[in-house]
Each structure stands twice: as C-alpha cells, then as structure tokens.
Design a protein around this motif. Structure first.
Motif, PDB file in Angstrom:
ATOM      1  N   PRO A   1       0.810  -1.165  -0.179  1.00 22.69           N
ATOM      2  CA  PRO A   1       0.006  -0.135  -0.025  1.00 22.69           C
ATOM      3  C   PRO A   1       0.805   1.307   0.025  1.00 22.69           C
ATOM      4  N   PRO A   2       0.469   2.329  -0.533  1.00 23.14           N
ATOM      5  CA  PRO A   2       1.343   3.605  -0.619  1.00 23.14           C
ATOM      6  C   PRO A   2       1.449   4.054   0.569  1.00 23.14           C
ATOM      7  N   ALA A   3       0.460   3.931   1.578  1.00 26.67           N
ATOM      8  CA  ALA A   3       0.538   4.483   3.054  1.00 26.67           C
ATOM      9  C   ALA A   3       1.713   3.978   3.802  1.00 26.67           C
ATOM     10  N   ASN A   4       2.275   2.671   3.335  1.00 28.50           N
ATOM     11  CA  ASN A   4       3.543   2.186   4.017  1.00 28.50           C
ATOM     12  C   ASN A   4       4.544   3.047   4.655  1.00 28.50           C
ATOM     13  N   ALA A   5       5.109   3.329   5.691  1.00 32.79           N
ATOM     14  CA  ALA A   5       6.109   3.998   6.143  1.00 32.79           C
ATOM     15  C   ALA A   5       7.455   3.695   5.859  1.00 32.79           C
ATOM     16  N   LEU A   6       7.721   2.400   5.128  1.00 34.04           N
ATOM     17  CA  LEU A   6       8.674   1.839   4.751  1.00 34.04           C
ATOM     18  C   LEU A   6       8.757   1.421   3.218  1.00 34.04           C
ATOM     19  N   GLY A   7       9.881   1.638   2.551  1.00 29.27           N
ATOM     20  CA  GLY A   7       9.927   0.844   1.403  1.00 29.27           C
ATOM     21  C   GLY A   7      10.492  -0.556   1.506  1.00 29.27           C
ATOM     22  N   LEU A   8       9.978  -1.492   0.408  1.00 29.53           N
ATOM     23  CA  LEU A   8      10.569  -2.758   0.339  1.00 29.53           C
ATOM     24  C   LEU A   8      11.304  -2.745  -0.671  1.00 29.53           C
ATOM     25  N   GLU A   9      12.557  -3.479  -0.524  1.00 28.28           N
ATOM     26  CA  GLU A   9      13.563  -3.759  -1.400  1.00 28.28           C
ATOM     27  C   GLU A   9      13.751  -5.207  -1.771  1.00 28.28           C
ATOM     28  N   VAL A  10      13.467  -6.339  -0.756  1.00 25.94           N
ATOM     29  CA  VAL A  10      13.611  -7.681  -1.065  1.00 25.94           C
ATOM     30  C   VAL A  10      12.724  -8.371   0.096  1.00 25.94           C
ATOM     31  N   ALA A  11      11.902  -9.299  -0.483  1.00 24.82           N
ATOM     32  CA  ALA A  11      10.916 -10.233   0.299  1.00 24.82           C
ATOM     33  C   ALA A  11      10.982 -11.623   0.070  1.00 24.82           C
TER      34      ALA A  11
END
Length: 243
Positions: free
Chosen positions: A127-137
C-alpha cells in the motif's frame, strides 16, 4: 475514523464491518449505538471504536440477557486455556529476544526435514501509505520429514527507511485468509537507520504456523504511527524455490 462498509443482523448478534479512512489518527474514537426493537430493557447499547495504527480486535461479544451457568463455565475454561497458551507463547518470544531460534536463526536445522524458500518480490502488495519501502522479500517454511504441514514459517524483508528518524520494529503479526491473526517472533531488534536500509526477520513455529494463505503481514513501531502492511504473502510447501 471510517465508514460503515457492511452490517449483518443475525438471530443472536449484529456484525459490523468498518473500513478506516486513510487520514484517521491512532486513538481517534467513534461512538456506535445499537437500538433494540423488542421493547425490553435495556433499550440501547453504545460502544466506542478506537483507532490503532496496526492492531485491531476482530470480534467483541456483549450479551444483553443473563446466560446459563454451564455456558459461562465452558467459556471460562476456554478463556483460561487460551490465556495459558498466550503465556507460553510470550515466554517463547521473550526467550528469542536475544537471538532467534529454530528456522529464524539457523541455516541448518536439527533433525531431518525440508526448508523451502520463495521470492515474494513480484507478488506482494505494498500500500502507498506504508512508512517503509520494500527492497527484497522472501518467505520460508520448514516441514519435518514425513509430515505434510509446516512446523515453522518465516518472512525475511529488506526495508528502506526514507524518514528522518530511525525505525524500530516493535511488533509483527500475520492475518490469514480467514481473518485469524497470530503474533510473530521478530529479529533483529536493531533500528533501521534514517534514510537507510535494514533487514528484519519475523516468523512463528508450531501449530499456529499452519496458516491459510495468502496472508497479510503487519509490522509496527512501539507507540508510533509508522507502520508497514504487506498483502498477498504466501509460503512454499515441501519444495526448494530459493536461490
């Protein structure tokens, strides 16, 4: 705080479903009043819905009339059993604060079994509202030899903190496709630096690891508004998919 998305009236209860607004604040309160049509006392009941950045109560039961003693005894026994389980889970989580155990911290597990891994990069919803970005999962599961259900599941993330303050993981939970929520052990406890990146590992072992996915993963700070929600999280089953 939100709008009423759906309500359903049953013979013994009323179900309310609320979709929060994007700009609601943690701690914001909304009053809901139910009016009964049978003319009996009490004629109304009022409840307060309180916003939280990450946590929520899925079900609250309030009974208008006295209930049979045998029903109350059964529910008391069930509540005590659940409380004991929570205490055991808490003790295990506290024991893992220094360093993770089982699948979370081991490259090689004791005993025979299958450790499977799966990249989530192309499927996870952010979601755009996430406080952190995701690089790898990546997600992982451990299935003992001869078993069909996993004995443990783990998610490993590399997160990007664009904020001016460090971000420290204080809690994590998985919500399965049926809406059931389980709290996860977490590691490491070091903060992700401001304008930097860091890895976190969250997971759970035992029967509660047998979740119906796709799941939603929730991460939050301690009493902070900056949260992370990742949807469409799945775990591999009895096969090695990792690098």
């Amino acid at each position: 705080m939100g709008r009423l998305a759906h309500w359903a009236l049953g013979e013994d209860g009323l179900s309310l479903y609320v979709i929060p607004q994007a700009d609601y604040l943690p701690g914001e309160r909304v009053k809901v009043t139910v009016r009964f049509a049978d003319g009996a006392v009490p004629a109304t009941a009022s409840f307060w819905l309180v916003g939280h950045a990450a946590k929520g109560t899925r079900r609250v039961e309030v009974f208008r009339q006295p209930r049979p003693p045998d029903v109350l005894k059964k529910e008391r026994d069930e509540a005590q059993a659940e409380a004991r389980q929570c205490q055991e889970d808490k003790a295990r989580l506290l024991a893992e604060r220094e360093e993770p155990g089982g699948l979370m911290g081991a490259v090689w597990l004791e005993g025979a079994g299958v450790v499977a891994s799966k990249s989530l990069d192309s499927q996870v919803r952010k979601p755009p509202a996430n406080a952190l970005g995701l690089e790898v999962a990546w997600s992982y599961s451990y299935t003992p030899t001869g078993e069909t259900n996993p004995a443990g599941v783990v998610v490993r993330l590399r997160l990007l903190n664009p904020g001016a303050e460090p971000w420290t993981l204080a809690g994590a939970a998985l919500v399965d496709s049926a809406g059931e929520e389980v709290e996860l052990a977490r590691w490491p406890l070091a903060p992700i630096p401001a304008n930097g990146a860091g890895a976190v590992v969250v997971g759970i072992e035992g029967e509660r690891a047998q979740l119906g996915c796709p799941c939603t993963l929730k991460l939050w700070e301690d009493a902070g508004p900056r949260t992370v929600t990742l949807g469409n999280v799945e775990f591999p089953v009895n096969q090695q998919e990792g690098p």
